[in-house]
Motif scaffolding. Structure first.
Motif, short mmCIF file in Angstrom:
data_model
loop_
_atom_site.label_atom_id
_atom_site.label_comp_id
_atom_site.label_asym_id
_atom_site.label_seq_id
_atom_site.Cartn_x
_atom_site.Cartn_y
_atom_site.Cartn_z
N GLU A 1 37.09 59.05 54.99
CA GLU A 1 37.33 59.56 53.44
C GLU A 1 38.77 59.99 53.19
OE1 GLU A 1 34.32 62.33 51.98
OE2 GLU A 1 32.68 61.28 53.13
N GLU A 2 39.16 59.74 52.05
CA GLU A 2 40.19 60.36 51.76
C GLU A 2 41.55 59.12 51.82
OE1 GLU A 2 40.69 63.10 49.81
OE2 GLU A 2 38.63 63.48 50.20
N LEU A 3 41.21 58.16 52.62
CA LEU A 3 42.01 56.92 52.95
C LEU A 3 41.92 56.26 51.63
CD1 LEU A 3 41.78 56.15 56.49
CD2 LEU A 3 43.48 57.43 55.60
N PRO A 4 43.02 55.44 50.93
CA PRO A 4 43.08 54.55 49.84
C PRO A 4 42.55 53.28 50.40
CG PRO A 4 45.28 54.79 50.68
CD PRO A 4 44.46 55.88 51.38
N CYS A 5 41.64 53.03 49.68
CA CYS A 5 40.92 51.50 49.68
C CYS A 5 41.55 50.51 48.78
CB CYS A 5 39.68 51.54 50.16
SG CYS A 5 39.23 52.30 51.33
N ARG A 6 42.10 49.62 49.12
CA ARG A 6 42.73 48.62 48.11
C ARG A 6 42.35 47.08 48.51
NH1 ARG A 6 47.27 51.94 48.95
NH2 ARG A 6 47.51 53.42 46.88
N GLY A 7 42.41 46.19 47.44
CA GLY A 7 41.97 44.70 47.80
C GLY A 7 42.40 44.20 46.35
N THR A 8 41.93 42.98 46.53
CA THR A 8 41.92 41.85 45.33
C THR A 8 40.64 41.20 45.45
OG1 THR A 8 43.28 40.26 46.24
CG2 THR A 8 44.64 41.96 44.95
N LEU B 1 22.72 32.24 34.02
CA LEU B 1 23.84 32.88 34.85
C LEU B 1 24.64 31.74 35.58
CD1 LEU B 1 21.57 35.79 36.24
CD2 LEU B 1 22.98 35.93 34.59
N PRO B 2 25.86 32.31 35.72
CA PRO B 2 26.78 31.32 36.29
C PRO B 2 26.37 31.35 37.95
CG PRO B 2 27.86 33.40 35.61
CD PRO B 2 26.55 33.39 34.88
N SER B 3 27.19 30.19 38.44
CA SER B 3 27.35 30.06 39.65
C SER B 3 28.79 30.25 39.95
CB SER B 3 26.84 28.52 40.40
OG SER B 3 27.49 27.55 39.79
N GLY B 4 29.25 30.60 41.29
CA GLY B 4 30.69 30.69 41.40
C GLY B 4 31.05 31.00 42.94
N THR B 5 32.33 31.31 43.34
CA THR B 5 32.57 31.75 44.22
C THR B 5 33.52 32.79 44.49
OG1 THR B 5 33.00 29.26 44.95
CG2 THR B 5 34.26 30.84 46.42
N ILE B 6 33.24 34.04 45.07
CA ILE B 6 33.62 35.27 45.22
C ILE B 6 34.61 35.09 46.39
CG2 ILE B 6 31.79 36.44 46.32
CD1 ILE B 6 34.29 38.27 43.95
N SER B 7 36.00 35.50 46.21
CA SER B 7 36.75 35.67 47.26
C SER B 7 37.61 37.22 47.25
CB SER B 7 38.07 34.80 47.23
OG SER B 7 37.67 33.23 47.34
N VAL B 8 37.46 37.89 48.56
CA VAL B 8 37.85 39.28 48.31
C VAL B 8 38.92 39.46 49.45
CG1 VAL B 8 37.64 41.74 48.78
CG2 VAL B 8 35.72 40.02 47.80
N VAL B 9 40.26 39.88 49.23
CA VAL B 9 41.08 40.24 50.15
C VAL B 9 41.20 41.77 50.55
CG1 VAL B 9 43.64 40.01 50.70
CG2 VAL B 9 42.81 38.38 49.26
N ASN B 10 41.27 42.16 51.66
CA ASN B 10 41.32 43.78 52.02
C ASN B 10 42.65 44.11 52.48
OD1 ASN B 10 41.09 46.29 52.78
ND2 ASN B 10 38.97 45.90 54.15
N LYS B 11 43.33 44.88 51.39
CA LYS B 11 44.72 45.52 51.97
C LYS B 11 44.91 46.90 51.85
CE LYS B 11 46.58 41.94 48.42
NZ LYS B 11 47.18 41.85 47.25
N GLY B 12 43.46 47.39 52.23
CA GLY B 12 43.33 48.88 52.71
C GLY B 12 43.12 49.32 53.99
N PHE B 13 42.74 50.37 54.30
CA PHE B 13 42.38 51.12 55.66
C PHE B 13 41.00 51.09 56.09
CE2 PHE B 13 46.54 52.69 54.13
CZ PHE B 13 47.14 52.58 55.24
N CYS B 14 39.95 50.62 55.08
CA CYS B 14 38.52 50.42 55.52
C CYS B 14 37.96 49.32 55.01
CB CYS B 14 37.65 51.68 54.68
SG CYS B 14 38.64 52.30 52.84
N ASP B 15 36.80 49.15 55.53
CA ASP B 15 36.06 47.81 55.16
C ASP B 15 35.78 47.78 53.93
OD1 ASP B 15 36.41 47.35 57.80
OD2 ASP B 15 34.26 47.64 58.40
N ILE B 16 35.44 46.72 53.26
CA ILE B 16 35.03 46.48 51.89
C ILE B 16 33.57 45.76 52.18
CG2 ILE B 16 35.10 45.42 49.58
CD1 ILE B 16 38.29 45.18 50.26
N THR B 17 32.64 46.27 51.46
CA THR B 17 31.18 45.62 51.42
C THR B 17 31.08 45.21 49.98
OG1 THR B 17 30.21 47.02 53.17
CG2 THR B 17 28.63 46.03 51.52
N VAL B 18 30.89 43.67 50.21
CA VAL B 18 30.49 43.03 48.71
C VAL B 18 29.33 42.89 48.43
CG1 VAL B 18 31.37 40.91 47.33
CG2 VAL B 18 33.03 41.91 49.11
#
Length: 162
Positions: free
Chosen positions: A144-151, A87-104
């Motif tokens: 709920e119903e709010l769009p959640c976006r990120g990269t 299995l690989p090792s690596g770095t995850i980066s997340v940008v939150n561009k929406g209206f709610c919290d993102i749990t990674v």
């Protein structure tokens, strides 16, 4: 049973000239020459060559994408390791561009449970470096119903046989 002090063989089998079985041919090298070494009369068998060294190449992958879900939906897997022996090792980066919290969440073993590694609030960017990554998933918490976006961007490193 006696052993030759010079070569270590049984004296009845010794061919170095110091035991009971002295050679009877005239050009047998004498034992008074230090350059002969201890085993000059009893050469060791040739060892087989070592197995070839398996060469490995370090693979670097960059996996990036958009995240778009409805707040309150269950976690959705966005990346999985398939058919990779180590299995690989690596770095995850997340940008939150929406209206709610993102749990990674990440799975760190094949067929393993996903475990939360961090939460990214609105407008934030967070990163973490992990070893043995089998999968990455995202879930959104909020109204709920709010769009959640990120990269997200996942920089992976693993070995592959050449």
């Amino acid at each position: 049973m006696e052993f030759c002090e010079y070569c270590g063989y049984r004296t009845d089998l010794c061919r170095c000239g110091t035991g009971n079985n002295k050679p009877d041919f005239p050009d047998f090298p004498s034992d008074d020459k230090p350059e002969h070494g201890k085993d000059h009369h009893h050469p060791h068998p040739t060892l087989p060559p070592p197995p070839p060294i398996r060469k490995k190449e370090i693979i670097h992958d960059e996996v990036c994408g958009n995240i778009e879900q409805t707040c309150g939906d269950e976690a959705e897997t966005y990346w999985e390791a398939l058919s990779i022996s180590d299995l690989p090792s690596g770095t995850i980066s997340v940008v939150n561009k929406g209206f709610c919290d993102i749990t990674v969440s990440a799975a760190i073993t094949v067929d393993g449970e996903f475990e939360d590694i961090f939460t990214v609030s609105r407008g934030q960017t967070k990163s973490a470096t992990l070893g043995n990554i089998a999968g990455i998933a995202f879930a959104f918490a909020g109204d709920e119903e709010l769009p959640c976006r990120g990269t997200y961007c996942l920089s992976l490193h693993y070995e592959k046989d050449c």
